[in-house]
Design an enzyme around this catalytic site. Sequence first.
Site, PDB file in Angstrom:
ATOM      1  CB  THR A   1     -18.091   9.253  -7.041  1.00  0.00           C
ATOM      2  OG1 THR A   1     -18.773   8.053  -6.673  1.00  0.00           O
ATOM      3  CG2 THR A   1     -18.874   9.967  -8.112  1.00  0.00           C
TER       4      THR A   1
ATOM      5  CB  THR B   1     -12.656   2.642  -8.093  1.00  0.00           C
ATOM      6  OG1 THR B   1     -13.531   1.783  -7.335  1.00  0.00           O
ATOM      7  CG2 THR B   1     -11.518   1.837  -8.643  1.00  0.00           C
TER       8      THR B   1
ATOM      9  CB  CYS C   1     -19.810  -0.693  -2.860  1.00  0.00           C
ATOM     10  SG  CYS C   1     -18.160  -1.219  -2.398  1.00  0.00           S
TER      11      CYS C   1
ATOM     12  CG  ASP D   1      -2.162   0.832   1.007  1.00  0.00           C
ATOM     13  OD1 ASP D   1      -3.252   0.249   0.890  1.00  0.00           O
ATOM     14  OD2 ASP D   1      -2.048   2.079   0.927  1.00  0.00           O
TER      15      ASP D   1
ATOM     16  CB  ALA E   1     -23.977  -7.830  -8.172  1.00  0.00           C
TER      17      ALA E   1
ATOM     18  CB  THR F   1     -16.151  -2.073  -8.035  1.00  0.00           C
ATOM     19  OG1 THR F   1     -16.242  -3.090  -7.046  1.00  0.00           O
ATOM     20  CG2 THR F   1     -17.424  -2.014  -8.853  1.00  0.00           C
TER      21      THR F   1
HETATM   22  N1  LIG Z   1     -15.383  -2.243   0.610  1.00  0.00           N
HETATM   23  C1  LIG Z   1     -16.168  -3.163   0.082  1.00  0.00           C
HETATM   24  O1  LIG Z   1     -17.062  -3.705   0.717  1.00  0.00           O
HETATM   25  C2  LIG Z   1     -15.966  -3.586  -1.347  1.00  0.00           C
HETATM   26  C3  LIG Z   1     -16.555  -4.778  -1.792  1.00  0.00           C
HETATM   27  C4  LIG Z   1     -16.339  -5.178  -3.105  1.00  0.00           C
HETATM   28  C5  LIG Z   1     -15.567  -4.389  -3.952  1.00  0.00           C
HETATM   29  N2  LIG Z   1     -15.029  -3.230  -3.505  1.00  0.00           N
HETATM   30  C6  LIG Z   1     -14.179  -2.463  -4.429  1.00  0.00           C
HETATM   31  O2  LIG Z   1     -12.819  -2.779  -4.146  1.00  0.00           O
HETATM   32  C7  LIG Z   1     -11.992  -1.624  -4.357  1.00  0.00           C
HETATM   33  C8  LIG Z   1     -11.230  -1.315  -3.086  1.00  0.00           C
HETATM   34  O3  LIG Z   1     -12.149  -0.978  -2.075  1.00  0.00           O
HETATM   35  P1  LIG Z   1     -11.712  -0.845  -0.549  1.00  0.00           P
HETATM   36  O4  LIG Z   1     -12.961  -0.672   0.229  1.00  0.00           O
HETATM   37  O5  LIG Z   1     -10.774  -1.944  -0.196  1.00  0.00           O
HETATM   38  O6  LIG Z   1     -10.886   0.535  -0.612  1.00  0.00           O
HETATM   39  P2  LIG Z   1      -9.917   1.122   0.502  1.00  0.00           P
HETATM   40  O7  LIG Z   1      -9.927   2.590   0.311  1.00  0.00           O
HETATM   41  O8  LIG Z   1     -10.262   0.543   1.835  1.00  0.00           O
HETATM   42  O9  LIG Z   1      -8.471   0.541   0.100  1.00  0.00           O
HETATM   43  C9  LIG Z   1      -7.789   0.880  -1.062  1.00  0.00           C
HETATM   44  C10 LIG Z   1      -6.300   0.992  -0.716  1.00  0.00           C
HETATM   45  O10 LIG Z   1      -5.548   1.108  -1.924  1.00  0.00           O
HETATM   46  C11 LIG Z   1      -4.410   1.901  -1.644  1.00  0.00           C
HETATM   47  N3  LIG Z   1      -3.818   2.360  -2.917  1.00  0.00           N
HETATM   48  C12 LIG Z   1      -4.287   3.279  -3.803  1.00  0.00           C
HETATM   49  N4  LIG Z   1      -3.485   3.346  -4.881  1.00  0.00           N
HETATM   50  C13 LIG Z   1      -2.480   2.458  -4.693  1.00  0.00           C
HETATM   51  C14 LIG Z   1      -1.353   2.060  -5.460  1.00  0.00           C
HETATM   52  N5  LIG Z   1      -1.108   2.596  -6.660  1.00  0.00           N
HETATM   53  N6  LIG Z   1      -0.525   1.114  -4.944  1.00  0.00           N
HETATM   54  C15 LIG Z   1      -0.767   0.565  -3.732  1.00  0.00           C
HETATM   55  N7  LIG Z   1      -1.841   0.888  -2.957  1.00  0.00           N
HETATM   56  C16 LIG Z   1      -2.676   1.820  -3.429  1.00  0.00           C
HETATM   57  C17 LIG Z   1      -4.963   3.009  -0.759  1.00  0.00           C
HETATM   58  O11 LIG Z   1      -3.925   3.632  -0.018  1.00  0.00           O
HETATM   59  C18 LIG Z   1      -5.945   2.226   0.125  1.00  0.00           C
HETATM   60  O12 LIG Z   1      -5.345   1.789   1.333  1.00  0.00           O
HETATM   61  C19 LIG Z   1     -12.927  -0.512  -4.807  1.00  0.00           C
HETATM   62  O13 LIG Z   1     -12.945  -0.488  -6.205  1.00  0.00           O
HETATM   63  C20 LIG Z   1     -14.276  -0.967  -4.292  1.00  0.00           C
HETATM   64  O14 LIG Z   1     -15.327  -0.463  -5.064  1.00  0.00           O
HETATM   65  C21 LIG Z   1     -15.187  -2.819  -2.215  1.00  0.00           C
END
Ligand SMILES: NC(=O)c1ccc[n+]([C@@H]2O[C@H](COP(=O)([O-])OP(=O)(O)OC[C@H]3O[C@@H](n4cnc5c(N)ncnc54)[C@H](O)[C@@H]3O)[C@@H](O)[C@H]2O)c1
Length: 472
Positions: A99, A97, A280, A39, A227, A137
């Site tokens: 908005t 990702t 999400c 990260d 979904a 996503t």
């Molecule tokens: N949270 C959920 O319940 C959920 C469920 C399914 C899908 N998603 C999708 O999964 C993705 C991640 O969601 P999340 O909730 O884990 O986000 P999050 O913000 O909790 O985690 C994302 C992490 O990525 C890191 N990051 C960003 N750019 C980076 C890079 N270039 N190299 C290394 N690390 C980097 C950020 O510092 C952050 O810690 C999103 O697209 C989201 O829509 C989320």
Amino acid sequence: MKNKADLKKITCLGAGYVGGPTMAVMADRCNSIEITIVDLNQSKVDLWNSEDLSNLPVFEPGLASIIKKVRGKNLFFSSDIQKAISEADIIFISVNTPTKTSGYGAGFASDLKWVESSARTIANFATGHTIVVEKSTVPVKTAEVIKTILNYNQNYDAKKSFSILSNPEFLAEGTAINDLENPDRVLIGGNDSDAIESLSLIYEHWVSKEKIIKTNLWSSELSKLAANAFLAQRISSINAIGAICESTGANVREVKLAIGSDKRIGERFLNAGPGFGGSCFQKDLLNMVYLSKYYGLNEVANYWEQVLILNNWQKSRISKLVVDKLFGTLNGKKIAILGFAFKANTNDTRESSAIKITKELLTEGAEIVIHDPKVTKDQIKKDLEKNEGKDPKQKESNSFWWFSKDYEEIFKNSDAIIILTEWEEYKTLNWKFYTNLMRKPSWIFDSRSIVNPKEMKNLGIKLWRIGDGTLD
Ligand SMILES: NC(=O)c1ccc[n+]([C@@H]2O[C@H](COP(=O)([O-])OP(=O)(O)OC[C@H]3O[C@@H](n4cnc5c(N)ncnc54)[C@H](O)[C@@H]3O)[C@@H](O)[C@H]2O)c1
């Protein structure tokens, strides 16, 4: 190119709510594979590596015990992105990702800057053949962007090659570990059958083959948006019915039972509440709206946008009725908010209904005490200050808020309690003891169907319960 079963090193970009739990379960189920989660945020990496497992950046039931088992064995957290990428056979992109907040598509389209920069970093540091998996996503056709960036670099370095797959995550926060260990399905989209097979073999360590759905890239990307749109739509649908119940003398819990027992509808995801939150649903619906408009499908865009409009209305409806029931003014009144996370069993507050409702009540002059078992005061402060530019305490009205974990302090002299998150501990509170400390007339606004209406009536408490038109 390596044999499909010989892929031994996985790197995941993004140690967030998806990257952390997903890779922890994968490491637990695939002992022969070494997984490194990297990260950009060093303090997050440090928290994942901290001795104190109660301090992990993500709270999920069951997560800490898996981390304890696999961390340092075949699961590693690091900020050395270059090294982790160069050694990986498979790289998952699991970055945020959100908005877009400015420029074209602002307020609707996803901001892909983190995905794009991930692709550029992979292009720079990958060695040999690497399978790149979109776990985030993303809007439909994002794989095309990743592919273009990776292939451009591949053209300049014959020793590098890439296959791109889409493997969206369907976990729900709060039940993530169970969802990952026993998924309804795993979805893999792509057009390189060898790469699909390699990823499938990893999941087959713990998921039966029949549950692994293989599609083309675009179906896979769209299925994740679809979904979430369907799930969000169910919540707005039942919330709309709940509002009708309140006006007509019906009870949304009875309606839920009646309609949910129809197998075509099903009983799950039919709880009326304060509106959906989380990172999400809103983002993915907005994305769907944007995508539809982009292709000139305006009626389709309007259809999905309505799910969001109803959700925002639901949150404001609750704030408004609190003001109405408390004689039209909250000035000088103490209101307690129980629950700030967007749902139980998570410390995530992104898009939580509690943020909007608290802000609206503060604007009405209320003095608000906030409780949550897992969300920190600092997080709440950040959420309430977002887009405000200043501490709500300093706004024109006399309102202010504070955080407390002491139920006696919370209930003492409160005019109203608003239950916004369905934490188990609220169900077992000694309501008799605590409500006795409130100022009279005392109100409970129960947006999660937690309290027993008969008990509240016997205690002399005035109760509003979501979707309940049977209360006087
Ligand atoms: N949270 C959920 O319940 C959920 C469920 C399914 C899908 N998603 C999708 O999964 C993705 C991640 O969601 P999340 O909730 O884990 O986000 P999050 O913000 O909790 O985690 C994302 C992490 O990525 C890191 N990051 C960003 N750019 C980076 C890079 N270039 N190299 C290394 N690390 C980097 C950020 O510092 C952050 O810690 C999103 O697209 C989201 O829509 C989320």
